[in-house]
Design a protein around this motif. Structure first.
Motif, PDB file in Angstrom:
ATOM      1  N   THR A  46       0.841  -1.210   0.000  1.00 12.37           N
ATOM      2  CA  THR A  46       0.000   0.000   0.000  1.00 12.37           C
ATOM      3  C   THR A  46       0.867   1.248   0.000  1.00 12.37           C
ATOM      4  O   THR A  46       1.878   1.333   0.721  1.00 12.37           O
ATOM      5  N   ASP A  47       0.464   2.206  -0.777  1.00 15.08           N
ATOM      6  CA  ASP A  47       1.117   3.516  -0.784  1.00 15.08           C
ATOM      7  C   ASP A  47       0.695   4.283   0.457  1.00 15.08           C
ATOM      8  O   ASP A  47      -0.509   4.433   0.736  1.00 15.08           O
ATOM      9  N   VAL A  48       1.641   4.776   1.199  1.00 14.30           N
ATOM     10  CA  VAL A  48       1.356   5.395   2.487  1.00 14.30           C
ATOM     11  C   VAL A  48       0.556   6.684   2.315  1.00 14.30           C
ATOM     12  O   VAL A  48      -0.369   6.973   3.085  1.00 14.30           O
ATOM     13  N   LEU A  49       0.866   7.471   1.308  1.00 12.68           N
ATOM     14  CA  LEU A  49       0.229   8.778   1.140  1.00 12.68           C
ATOM     15  C   LEU A  49      -1.227   8.635   0.706  1.00 12.68           C
ATOM     16  O   LEU A  49      -2.116   9.278   1.275  1.00 12.68           O
ATOM     17  N   THR A  50      -1.497   7.811  -0.287  1.00 13.56           N
ATOM     18  CA  THR A  50      -2.831   7.756  -0.878  1.00 13.56           C
ATOM     19  C   THR A  50      -3.683   6.596  -0.383  1.00 13.56           C
ATOM     20  O   THR A  50      -4.907   6.616  -0.551  1.00 13.56           O
ATOM     21  N   GLY A  51      -3.059   5.576   0.176  1.00  8.27           N
ATOM     22  CA  GLY A  51      -3.798   4.394   0.567  1.00  8.27           C
ATOM     23  C   GLY A  51      -4.103   3.471  -0.586  1.00  8.27           C
ATOM     24  O   GLY A  51      -4.771   2.446  -0.408  1.00  8.27           O
ATOM     25  N   LEU A  52      -3.591   3.817  -1.778  1.00 10.07           N
ATOM     26  CA  LEU A  52      -3.768   2.951  -2.935  1.00 10.07           C
ATOM     27  C   LEU A  52      -2.662   1.905  -2.989  1.00 10.07           C
ATOM     28  O   LEU A  52      -1.751   1.909  -2.170  1.00 10.07           O
ATOM     29  N   ALA A  53      -2.791   1.010  -3.973  1.00 15.92           N
ATOM     30  CA  ALA A  53      -1.727   0.020  -4.160  1.00 15.92           C
ATOM     31  C   ALA A  53      -0.430   0.729  -4.533  1.00 15.92           C
ATOM     32  O   ALA A  53      -0.437   1.749  -5.228  1.00 15.92           O
ATOM     33  N   ASN A  54       0.696   0.187  -4.056  1.00 18.82           N
ATOM     34  CA  ASN A  54       1.980   0.782  -4.404  1.00 18.82           C
ATOM     35  C   ASN A  54       2.534   0.111  -5.662  1.00 18.82           C
ATOM     36  O   ASN A  54       1.903  -0.767  -6.254  1.00 18.82           O
ATOM     37  N   ARG A  55       3.716   0.526  -6.050  1.00 21.20           N
ATOM     38  CA  ARG A  55       4.307   0.032  -7.295  1.00 21.20           C
ATOM     39  C   ARG A  55       4.472  -1.491  -7.272  1.00 21.20           C
ATOM     40  O   ARG A  55       4.196  -2.180  -8.255  1.00 21.20           O
ATOM     41  N   ARG A  56       4.897  -2.038  -6.111  1.00 16.85           N
ATOM     42  CA  ARG A  56       5.091  -3.482  -5.991  1.00 16.85           C
ATOM     43  C   ARG A  56       3.791  -4.234  -6.226  1.00 16.85           C
ATOM     44  O   ARG A  56       3.753  -5.223  -6.955  1.00 16.85           O
ATOM     45  N   ARG A  57       2.734  -3.740  -5.598  1.00 13.48           N
ATOM     46  CA  ARG A  57       1.441  -4.395  -5.739  1.00 13.48           C
ATOM     47  C   ARG A  57       0.940  -4.306  -7.183  1.00 13.48           C
ATOM     48  O   ARG A  57       0.349  -5.258  -7.707  1.00 13.48           O
ATOM     49  N   ILE A  58       1.179  -3.169  -7.825  1.00 18.67           N
ATOM     50  CA  ILE A  58       0.741  -2.994  -9.219  1.00 18.67           C
ATOM     51  C   ILE A  58       1.406  -4.034 -10.114  1.00 18.67           C
ATOM     52  O   ILE A  58       0.763  -4.683 -10.943  1.00 18.67           O
ATOM     53  N   ILE A  59       2.709  -4.182  -9.956  1.00 20.80           N
ATOM     54  CA  ILE A  59       3.442  -5.125 -10.806  1.00 20.80           C
ATOM     55  C   ILE A  59       2.947  -6.548 -10.588  1.00 20.80           C
ATOM     56  O   ILE A  59       2.738  -7.319 -11.531  1.00 20.80           O
ATOM     57  N   GLU A  60       2.753  -6.961  -9.282  1.00 20.31           N
ATOM     58  CA  GLU A  60       2.276  -8.307  -8.966  1.00 20.31           C
ATOM     59  C   GLU A  60       0.895  -8.551  -9.573  1.00 20.31           C
ATOM     60  O   GLU A  60       0.635  -9.592 -10.186  1.00 20.31           O
TER      61      GLU A  60
ATOM     62  N   LEU B 115     -13.884   3.981 -10.746  1.00 22.43           N
ATOM     63  CA  LEU B 115     -13.538   2.614 -11.179  1.00 22.43           C
ATOM     64  C   LEU B 115     -14.564   1.602 -10.704  1.00 22.43           C
ATOM     65  O   LEU B 115     -15.366   1.856  -9.797  1.00 22.43           O
ATOM     66  N   ARG B 116     -14.471   0.432 -11.296  1.00 19.41           N
ATOM     67  CA  ARG B 116     -15.304  -0.697 -10.906  1.00 19.41           C
ATOM     68  C   ARG B 116     -14.630  -1.476  -9.764  1.00 19.41           C
ATOM     69  O   ARG B 116     -13.454  -1.271  -9.462  1.00 19.41           O
ATOM     70  N   ASN B 117     -15.409  -2.381  -9.180  1.00 22.83           N
ATOM     71  CA  ASN B 117     -14.857  -3.178  -8.064  1.00 22.83           C
ATOM     72  C   ASN B 117     -13.730  -4.091  -8.509  1.00 22.83           C
ATOM     73  O   ASN B 117     -12.847  -4.440  -7.723  1.00 22.83           O
ATOM     74  N   THR B 118     -13.746  -4.474  -9.778  1.00 25.82           N
ATOM     75  CA  THR B 118     -12.723  -5.401 -10.269  1.00 25.82           C
ATOM     76  C   THR B 118     -11.455  -4.694 -10.710  1.00 25.82           C
ATOM     77  O   THR B 118     -10.455  -5.344 -11.026  1.00 25.82           O
ATOM     78  N   ASP B 119     -11.488  -3.356 -10.773  1.00 24.73           N
ATOM     79  CA  ASP B 119     -10.333  -2.600 -11.243  1.00 24.73           C
ATOM     80  C   ASP B 119      -9.382  -2.300 -10.091  1.00 24.73           C
ATOM     81  O   ASP B 119      -9.775  -2.258  -8.919  1.00 24.73           O
ATOM     82  N   LEU B 120      -8.125  -2.086 -10.453  1.00 26.48           N
ATOM     83  CA  LEU B 120      -7.109  -1.753  -9.448  1.00 26.48           C
ATOM     84  C   LEU B 120      -6.397  -0.478  -9.870  1.00 26.48           C
ATOM     85  O   LEU B 120      -5.945  -0.354 -11.008  1.00 26.48           O
ATOM     86  N   ILE B 121      -6.311   0.491  -8.928  1.00 25.49           N
ATOM     87  CA  ILE B 121      -5.563   1.711  -9.155  1.00 25.49           C
ATOM     88  C   ILE B 121      -4.456   1.783  -8.129  1.00 25.49           C
ATOM     89  O   ILE B 121      -4.625   1.416  -6.967  1.00 25.49           O
ATOM     90  N   GLY B 122      -3.296   2.233  -8.579  1.00 23.18           N
ATOM     91  CA  GLY B 122      -2.164   2.368  -7.684  1.00 23.18           C
ATOM     92  C   GLY B 122      -1.279   3.539  -8.063  1.00 23.18           C
ATOM     93  O   GLY B 122      -1.322   4.025  -9.200  1.00 23.18           O
ATOM     94  N   ARG B 123      -0.521   3.964  -7.081  1.00 19.22           N
ATOM     95  CA  ARG B 123       0.434   5.053  -7.317  1.00 19.22           C
ATOM     96  C   ARG B 123       1.724   4.410  -7.800  1.00 19.22           C
ATOM     97  O   ARG B 123       2.366   3.674  -7.077  1.00 19.22           O
ATOM     98  N   TYR B 124       2.114   4.749  -9.019  1.00 20.18           N
ATOM     99  CA  TYR B 124       3.265   4.122  -9.639  1.00 20.18           C
ATOM    100  C   TYR B 124       4.564   4.794  -9.213  1.00 20.18           C
ATOM    101  O   TYR B 124       5.624   4.192  -9.248  1.00 20.18           O
ATOM    102  N   GLY B 125       4.452   6.039  -8.777  1.00 17.56           N
ATOM    103  CA  GLY B 125       5.621   6.782  -8.319  1.00 17.56           C
ATOM    104  C   GLY B 125       5.411   8.270  -8.526  1.00 17.56           C
ATOM    105  O   GLY B 125       4.925   8.700  -9.579  1.00 17.56           O
ATOM    106  N   GLY B 126       5.771   9.099  -7.522  1.00 13.92           N
ATOM    107  CA  GLY B 126       5.598  10.539  -7.657  1.00 13.92           C
ATOM    108  C   GLY B 126       4.155  10.899  -7.904  1.00 13.92           C
ATOM    109  O   GLY B 126       3.268  10.561  -7.113  1.00 13.92           O
ATOM    110  N   GLU B 127       3.914  11.622  -9.041  1.00 18.29           N
ATOM    111  CA  GLU B 127       2.543  11.997  -9.399  1.00 18.29           C
ATOM    112  C   GLU B 127       1.970  11.071 -10.458  1.00 18.29           C
ATOM    113  O   GLU B 127       0.952  11.394 -11.087  1.00 18.29           O
ATOM    114  N   GLU B 128       2.570   9.894 -10.661  1.00 23.35           N
ATOM    115  CA  GLU B 128       2.167   8.983 -11.713  1.00 23.35           C
ATOM    116  C   GLU B 128       1.334   7.829 -11.133  1.00 23.35           C
ATOM    117  O   GLU B 128       1.675   7.278 -10.086  1.00 23.35           O
TER     118      GLU B 128
END
Length: 599
Positions: A443-457, A510-523
């Motif tokens: 989890t990304d600490v700032l946004t509470g979204l998935a972090n880069r590691r989780r996105i890649i997995e 987004l839908r329930n099946t979608d995943l959003i994450g912070r990839y880095g910085g403002e991306e």
């Protein structure tokens, strides 16, 4: 005990003591005889020698036998028998003890027991055979070869072994045992038996007016009941001594018989034999009962100790009257003093109110159908404490009245249950900690979204599913336009707020099946499983518009540029992200705040 007898057998005084006792009793019996052919009413030396040979070690038997042979020969000579006859009678008397000893030791080993019926039966048969052999040998030696002599000798010797041997064996064990000392109460009891027997025997044998021969039998029965085997034998010996003296002096109801002296002697002998047959087996059965009672008591004590150590109790329910039995451990489990168990309904009421119905149904079903059962429940003690118990049982048939009931075991499992609860709580806490750690790691600490590691997995897993023939997958890569200028103008705190606002707005589209994450910085990256390029374009536009419209007073208004890529054959995580990144830069070069679809 065996070591004591071994020392007795090795002592040089042992054979001498036996010889003196044998000589004295033999001479006294011969002097007191009233029958023809020098036959005594009872021959105690046979019992004395047999008892001695049964207790001394095997290697010392010949020494005691030789002492008895010498004493027997001397007593026969002094009683008036000729030299050859004395040798023959001595051989007969020695043979009877050796035969009985051989038979008994071959069956019972080093020790003969009278406290069980089989031991008494073996002694009865062995002494019978030995007496018969002795009588046959003596009859062949006797100057008058007839059946009357054979019967007299046989009965005399047999009575001597039957009456004297058990008494001496009991006396040997009592005198040498360190665990069976005669208490003052026992001494008074035995003294009372002797006194009562003397009175009864004197009343019976020292008058010739009334045939009161049944009176000693009554007294001997009382002696057996009060004094056991030892009391019965002592009482019988008193009857033998006083009866023999009365026979010697010509007194007693036996002289009411109009017959010869030999016939009276035989009658007296068989009278004594009837006393033995009637009383000693009863004493043996009583001794066996007492031994069984002691063994049962010891087993119950050990069972109670085992149940207490294992926290296991046993119980039984009688299906006819609904009465129950509890072992001591069951009382302890319920926190109740030992005594009378409660009725069945009251026992069920001792369970926790939430468990009573289930316990009652299990017991009722088991009583009705007789099927094995098992359950766990809680017992509430009088002090309010709760114990967890596990119970199992099955149908049982009473050994006394054939009544059908239930027999069960109850085990206190409170410690196990509490340990399981602690273990479960620890396991749940560990799982929560692990889940939190995993969530924190992904989890990304700032946004509470998935972090880069989780996105890649997640993207790797989604692409693997796509290779198995499932629907297409699309990826949206976007970042905030001119975000560096926002940081430079408003500061990093406002910049962080903008990132959080953008993340929240995009996530809401987004839908329930979608995943959003912070990839880095403002991306940011959005992964759209089972989504083709047309639907991905619609979702991307919805995200762009939502972010553009979401701003508050005092915060800078921002826009985002988006690149969309849908899977193609052979795509990997890096490939599809690279194509989305190219599309993103195309959107920026086209003027920002817009989206582009990767080619």
């Amino acid at each position: 005990m065996r070591q004591t007898f071994a020392r007795l057998g090795d002592s040089p005084l042992g054979p001498a003591v036996l010889g003196i006792a044998y000589f004295a009793s033999a001479l006294l019996s011969l002097v007191m005889t009233r029958g023809a052919h020098g036959i005594a009413a009872i021959w105690p030396p046979s019992g004395i020698l047999l008892a001695t040979l049964l207790v001394v070690p095997r290697h010392a038997v010949w020494r005691f036998a030789m002492a008895a042979i010498i004493a027997s020969f001397a007593a026969n000579l002094l009683a008036g028998s000729g030299f050859c006859v004395s040798i023959g009678f001595t051989a007969a008397n020695g043979l009877e003890a050796m035969v009985a000893t051989l038979l008994l030791r071959r069956r019972s080993g080093a020790r003969v027991s009278f406290i069980n019926p089989s031991g008494l039966s073996a002694f009865f048969v062995a002494s019978l055979i030995a007496s018969l052999v002795s009588a046959l040998v003596a009859t062949c030696i006797s100057p008058r070869l007839n059946g009357e002599f054979l019967l007299s000798w046989f009965s005399t010797v047999w009575l001597g072994m039957l009456l004297v041997t058990p008494l001496l064996l009991a006396a040997f064990e009592l005198s040498l045992s360190t665990r069976r000392r005669v208490s003052g109460r026992d001494a008074i009891n035995l003294s009372g038996i002797v006194l009562l027997t003397v009175i009864a025997a004197s009343f019976t044998f020292y008058q010739t007016q009334y045939p009161m021969l049944f009176v000693p039998m009554m007294v001997i029965v009382i002696a057996v009941l009060r004094g056991g085997m030892l009391g019965g034998i002592i009482s019988m010996m008193v009857v033998v001594v006083l009866g023999s003296l009365a026979l010697f002096w010509g007194s007693g109801p036996i002289f009411l018989i109009r017959a010869s002296s030999d016939t009276r002697l035989l009658f007296f002998q068989f009278y004594l034999l009837s006393l033995f047959v009637s009383s000693l087996p009863m004493a043996t059965l009583l001794a066996a009962r007492d031994r069984l009672r002691v063994n049962l008591s010891e087993r119950i004590r050990l069972l109670d100790q085992a149940e207490a150590a294992a926290h296991i109790g046993h119980w039984r329910v009688n299906s006819i009257d609904q009465t129950i039995f509890w072992s001591p451990e069951v009382f302890r489990m319920h926190g109740l003093p030992e005594g009378k168990p409660p009725a069945l309904e009251q026992a069920i009421d001792l369970y926790h109110q939430d468990d009573r119905q289930g316990v009652s149904e299990v017991i009722a079903l088991a009583l009705a159908e007789g099927q094995p059962f098992a359950f766990e429940a809680r017992i509430v003690r009088p002090d309010g404490s709760v114990r967890y118990v596990a119970t199992q049982g099955e149908r049982d048939y009473s050994s006394t009245d054939d009544a059908i009931g239930l027999f069960g075991l109850i085990r206190d499992v409170t410690e196990q249950i509490e340990a399981q609860q602690v273990l479960k709580e620890s396991r749940d806490a560990a799982n929560r900690s692990a889940a939190a750690a995993m969530l924190l790691a992904s989890t990304d600490v700032l946004t509470g979204l998935a972090n880069r590691r989780r996105i890649i997995e997640y993207l790797d897993d989604a692409l693997t599913d796509n290779e198995t023939g499932k629907a297409a997958l699309s990826v949206i890569l976007f970042d905030i336009d001119h975000f560096k200028a926002v940081n430079d103008r408003y500061g990093h705190d406002i910049g962080d707020d903008v990132i959080k606002r953008v993340a929240s707005s995009a996530n809401g589209c987004l839908r329930n099946t979608d995943l959003i994450g912070r990839y880095g910085g403002e991306e940011f990256v959005i992964i759209l499983p089972k989504t083709d390029r047309e639907v991905a374009l619609q979702i991307a536009e919805r995200v762009r518009a939502s972010i553009e419209a979401s701003w508050d007073d005092g915060q800078p208004k921002v826009t985002v540029s988006l690149g969309i890529a849908s899977t193609r054959d052979g795509d990997t995580c890096d490939v599809i992200l690279k194509r989305a990144d190219i599309a993103l830069y195309e959107a920026k070069h086209a003027g920002r705040n817009r989206l582009r679809l990767a080619s």
